[in-house]
Design an enzyme around this catalytic site. Structure first.
Site, PDB file in Angstrom:
ATOM      1  CB  SER A   1      39.823  51.770  50.104  1.00 20.74           C
ATOM      2  OG  SER A   1      39.339  51.971  49.816  1.00 20.74           O
TER       3      SER A   1
ATOM      4  CE1 TYR B   1      43.642  54.133  46.868  1.00 22.46           C
ATOM      5  CE2 TYR B   1      41.521  53.372  46.439  1.00 22.46           C
ATOM      6  CZ  TYR B   1      42.362  53.698  47.537  1.00 22.46           C
ATOM      7  OH  TYR B   1      42.411  54.401  48.581  1.00 22.46           O
TER       8      TYR B   1
END
Length: 231
Positions: free
Chosen positions: A134, A147
């Site tokens: 990501s 995250y």
């Protein structure tokens, strides 16, 4: 790599990027072993095979790997580590259980799946591992520290792994998608998926492109962003 008849393991296959990638792999002739806790609704194809697997459980991963090879064949040509989740929150109020859940899924699960396939890929002197990271693996994001921490781990793992296995004919590619219109944002307060984001099919198409590169080189890091994001 010509994907016709090649066996591809894909985690997190039920929806979003995983579902789109399964469909793209099938369209290019691959045999897809979909690993996940939930089977993709309505995905029926003679070359698609679902194996129930919680990637957070190393025993479950080993069982899925054994079952995949027994049913589809000994060789494993592709692994797409797509399973993952994100939970937002400020550090001082963040649930330790949620922190552990993200690491168990995004980092430990990816490690278990990668470890499972490496011996066979080394034996073949052929294989391609795709890790879905990501943009959060390249920069910090407010209220997404957990995250981001998992995705920074995926980035470091991927960049180390490719150097470790390149001499064995194994490619490792790490993708860093920006905002993609999936259910990921359902649990992120203040952010909603919208059509200006990239589509899951865009990520899937990039995976196919990376897999089809000639044998003598591979794409190590691919960053993807929407062109005209919604302000």
């Amino acid at each position: 790599m010509d994907l016709t008849g090649k066996i591809a393991i894909l985690t997190g296959v039920s929806k979003g990027i995983g579902r789109a990638t399964a469909e793209a792999l099938l369209a290019h002739g691959a045999i897809v072993a979909g690993w996940g806790r939930t089977a993709p609704t309505g995905l029926r194809h003679e070359r698609f095979h679902f194996f129930a697997c919680d990637v957070r459980d190393e025993v479950a991963v080993q069982e899925a790997y054994v079952n995949t090879r027994r049913e589809l064949g000994e060789e494993i040509h592709v692994l797409v580590n797509n399973a993952g989740l994100g939970i937002s929150g400020e550090v001082d109020g963040f649930s330790s259980d949620d922190w552990k859940l993200m690491f168990d899924t995004n980092v430990h699960g990816l490690f278990y799946c990668t470890k499972a396939v490496l011996a066979q890929m080394k034996k073949q002197q052929l294989g391609h591992i795709i890790n879905i990271c990501s943009i959060a693996g390249t920069t910090g994001i407010e209220k997404m520290s957990g995250y981001c921490a998992t995705k920074f781990a995926v980035r470091g793992f991927s960049q180390s792994l490719y150097k470790e296995v390149r001499a064995d004919g194994i490619k490792v590619t790490c993708l860093y998608p920006g905002s993609t219109e999936t259910n990921f944002f359902d649990e992120i307060p203040g952010t909603a998926a919208n059509a200006s984001m990239m589509q899951p099919q865009d990520i899937a198409a990039t995976i196919i492109y990376a897999l089809q590169t000639p044998f003598n080189f591979h794409l190590v890091d691919i960053e993807m962003r929407p062109l005209q994001p919604k302000k």
